[in-house]
Design a protein around this motif. Structure first.
Motif, mmCIF file in Angstrom:
data_model
loop_
_atom_site.group_PDB
_atom_site.id
_atom_site.type_symbol
_atom_site.label_atom_id
_atom_site.label_comp_id
_atom_site.label_asym_id
_atom_site.label_seq_id
_atom_site.Cartn_x
_atom_site.Cartn_y
_atom_site.Cartn_z
ATOM 1 N N LEU A 79 9.469 7.433 8.664
ATOM 2 C CA LEU A 79 9.571 7.346 7.206
ATOM 3 C C LEU A 79 10.678 6.374 6.797
ATOM 4 N N ASP A 80 11.754 6.325 7.584
ATOM 5 C CA ASP A 80 12.778 5.304 7.330
ATOM 6 C C ASP A 80 12.175 3.915 7.478
ATOM 7 N N GLY A 81 11.225 3.784 8.413
ATOM 8 C CA GLY A 81 10.551 2.503 8.580
ATOM 9 C C GLY A 81 9.739 2.124 7.355
ATOM 10 N N VAL A 82 9.144 3.120 6.695
ATOM 11 C CA VAL A 82 8.409 2.842 5.457
ATOM 12 C C VAL A 82 9.369 2.338 4.391
ATOM 13 N N SER A 83 10.524 2.963 4.277
ATOM 14 C CA SER A 83 11.515 2.502 3.297
ATOM 15 C C SER A 83 11.957 1.073 3.610
ATOM 16 N N ALA A 84 12.089 0.752 4.893
ATOM 17 C CA ALA A 84 12.454 -0.614 5.262
ATOM 18 C C ALA A 84 11.364 -1.604 4.862
ATOM 19 N N GLU A 85 10.104 -1.174 4.995
ATOM 20 C CA GLU A 85 9.003 -2.041 4.554
ATOM 21 C C GLU A 85 9.029 -2.228 3.041
ATOM 22 N N LEU A 86 9.402 -1.184 2.306
ATOM 23 C CA LEU A 86 9.535 -1.323 0.860
ATOM 24 C C LEU A 86 10.651 -2.308 0.509
ATOM 25 N N ASP A 87 11.715 -2.304 1.311
ATOM 26 C CA ASP A 87 12.761 -3.327 1.120
ATOM 27 C C ASP A 87 12.154 -4.715 1.170
ATOM 28 N N ARG A 88 11.279 -4.930 2.154
ATOM 29 C CA ARG A 88 10.675 -6.258 2.311
ATOM 30 C C ARG A 88 9.686 -6.560 1.183
ATOM 31 N N GLY A 95 5.503 -8.834 5.717
ATOM 32 C CA GLY A 95 4.896 -9.447 6.896
ATOM 33 C C GLY A 95 3.385 -9.502 6.803
ATOM 34 N N ASP A 96 2.715 -9.313 7.944
ATOM 35 C CA ASP A 96 1.264 -9.483 8.016
ATOM 36 C C ASP A 96 0.480 -8.196 7.814
ATOM 37 N N ASP A 97 1.155 -7.049 7.691
ATOM 38 C CA ASP A 97 0.438 -5.791 7.533
ATOM 39 C C ASP A 97 -0.381 -5.831 6.246
ATOM 40 N N PRO A 98 -1.714 -5.636 6.332
ATOM 41 C CA PRO A 98 -2.560 -5.750 5.131
ATOM 42 C C PRO A 98 -2.183 -4.764 4.034
ATOM 43 N N LEU A 99 -1.771 -3.542 4.417
ATOM 44 C CA LEU A 99 -1.435 -2.551 3.407
ATOM 45 C C LEU A 99 -0.222 -3.012 2.601
ATOM 46 N N TYR A 100 0.817 -3.438 3.281
ATOM 47 C CA TYR A 100 2.026 -3.838 2.562
ATOM 48 C C TYR A 100 1.827 -5.147 1.805
ATOM 49 N N ARG A 101 0.976 -6.008 2.326
ATOM 50 C CA ARG A 101 0.679 -7.236 1.581
ATOM 51 C C ARG A 101 -0.062 -6.893 0.280
ATOM 52 N N ALA A 102 -1.018 -5.959 0.367
ATOM 53 C CA ALA A 102 -1.730 -5.529 -0.835
ATOM 54 C C ALA A 102 -0.777 -4.816 -1.793
ATOM 55 N N LEU A 103 0.109 -3.992 -1.234
ATOM 56 C CA LEU A 103 1.072 -3.294 -2.073
ATOM 57 C C LEU A 103 2.001 -4.281 -2.766
ATOM 58 N N VAL A 109 2.117 -7.740 -9.660
ATOM 59 C CA VAL A 109 1.249 -7.878 -10.830
ATOM 60 C C VAL A 109 1.541 -6.801 -11.866
ATOM 61 N N CYS A 110 1.796 -5.578 -11.397
ATOM 62 C CA CYS A 110 1.949 -4.437 -12.312
ATOM 63 C C CYS A 110 3.415 -4.083 -12.574
ATOM 64 N N ASP A 111 4.329 -4.811 -11.952
ATOM 65 C CA ASP A 111 5.767 -4.573 -12.148
ATOM 66 C C ASP A 111 6.118 -3.111 -11.877
ATOM 67 N N LEU A 112 5.725 -2.648 -10.699
ATOM 68 C CA LEU A 112 5.950 -1.249 -10.350
ATOM 69 C C LEU A 112 7.394 -1.012 -9.932
ATOM 70 N N PRO A 113 8.008 0.063 -10.413
ATOM 71 C CA PRO A 113 9.378 0.381 -9.990
ATOM 72 C C PRO A 113 9.402 0.936 -8.574
ATOM 73 N N ARG A 114 10.336 0.470 -7.795
ATOM 74 C CA ARG A 114 10.446 0.958 -6.424
ATOM 75 C C ARG A 114 10.749 2.455 -6.375
ATOM 76 N N SER A 115 11.497 2.943 -7.353
ATOM 77 C CA SER A 115 11.947 4.337 -7.314
ATOM 78 C C SER A 115 10.784 5.317 -7.191
ATOM 79 N N GLU A 116 9.657 5.009 -7.838
ATOM 80 C CA GLU A 116 8.519 5.928 -7.773
ATOM 81 C C GLU A 116 7.877 5.908 -6.395
ATOM 82 N N LEU A 117 7.764 4.748 -5.779
ATOM 83 C CA LEU A 117 7.223 4.661 -4.419
ATOM 84 C C LEU A 117 8.151 5.366 -3.429
ATOM 85 N N GLU A 118 9.440 5.205 -3.626
ATOM 86 C CA GLU A 118 10.404 5.818 -2.711
ATOM 87 C C GLU A 118 10.389 7.339 -2.835
ATOM 88 N N ARG A 119 10.090 7.841 -4.019
ATOM 89 C CA ARG A 119 10.023 9.300 -4.172
ATOM 90 C C ARG A 119 8.888 9.884 -3.336
#
Length: 300
Positions: A79-88, A95-103, A109-119
């Protein structure tokens, strides 16, 4: 009677594959799973750009939940790794991960706040150390991490968020989370978690081993019925949000409310016995409730 949370029983009951939680599963597979959830009724009629953003958010949330529920090894580290990916993602260095590229695209586009994803990530961290909730209010505190951020992100996708709308959305999302906990009592019990408030279990004389019995006794049914009643009340409180929205946002939120109402009906139709089988809403009931929500602004 199996011991609650016994590893062998837990592994047999686990519905997802642990290996799929070790890394981001294929994006399209995660998106496809959205079509088998309780509340996808509005997805098919939404404009493609909204649908794709919502499915991407679903895929992220599902991936994080899979790690928290089923990953082998050190889940907190993963889960710490997910937070690190959110940093990126927010630094623009995905990087090349399709999920994070789509995210990253949806975030931009939608100007999403990181705080909600981190929760959402924090909810799964909590699942590793907190396995019981004493009161319903305590459970709602967990929903603030595990469910409410999703609704706030959905409103942001539609550029329809405001302080009042977010508060109404919180009630809807908490209701949906509570109803899901009612459906998943057996699965959660074998995973060593009990989301039915322990004060209510004590009130109805329910021992934790009763949660993995072949059939629910009157105490278990009463405890589940109480949570469903509370969830329906939350849906009623949040439903005015539908009338505050227009266009695609209205369609989507009405669909979530409809899914909640249809799930509550399925639980009631099963006599609140969630042990013999998992009550699932009929698609026809979801559609009827969705049309009623659109016509009455979410009112029952």
């Amino acid at each position: 009677m199996p011991t609650l949370g016994h590893p062998a029983e837990r592994d047999e009951a686990r519905p997802m594959h642990a290996e799929a939680a070790q890394a981001s599963p294929p994006l399209e597979r995660l998106r496809a799973r959205a079509r088998h959830e309780n509340f996808p009724v509005a997805l098919r009629v939404l404009p493609p750009q909204y649908r794709r953003h919502l499915l991407t958010l679903y895929a992220f949330a599902r991936m994080v939940d899979d790690i928290g529920d089923a990953a082998l090894g050190d889940r907190l580290s993963l889960l710490d790794g997910v937070s690190a990916e959110l940093d990126r993602v927010y630094a623009g260095t995905t990087g090349d991960d399709p999920l994070y590229r789509a995210l990253a695209h949806t975030v931009s586009v939608c100007d999403l706040p990181r705080s909600e994803l981190e929760r959402l990530v924090e909810a799964n961290r909590r699942d590793q150390v907190v396995h019981r909730y004493r009161t319903f209010d305590d459970l709602l505190g967990y929903c603030e991490l595990s469910a409410n951020p999703v609704g706030r992100l959905v409103l942001r996708v539609f550029d329809a968020d405001s302080e009042r709308r977010c508060l109404l959305s919180d009630r809807i999302c908490s209701a949906l989370q509570v109803l899901e906990h009612c459906q998943d009592v057996v699965e959660d019990a074998y995973a060593g978690r009990v989301y039915l408030p322990t004060a209510d279990l004590e009130r109805y004389g329910v021992a934790e081993d009763d949660l993995v019995a072949p059939v629910a006794d009157t105490g278990v049914r009463a405890a589940v019925a109480l949570q469903v009643q509370r969830a329906v009340r939350l849906l009623d409180e949040g439903a005015p949000l539908v009338n505050e929205l227009r266009g695609a946002a209205r369609l989507a939120v009405a669909g979530y409310v409809a899914g909640g109402r249809a799930t509550a009906r399925a639980l009631a139709d099963a006599g609140f016995d969630v042990l013999a089988r998992t009550p699932r809403p009929r698609r026809s009931h979801v559609v009827v409730s969705w049309l009623a929500s659109l016509g009455a602004g979410g009112a029952r």
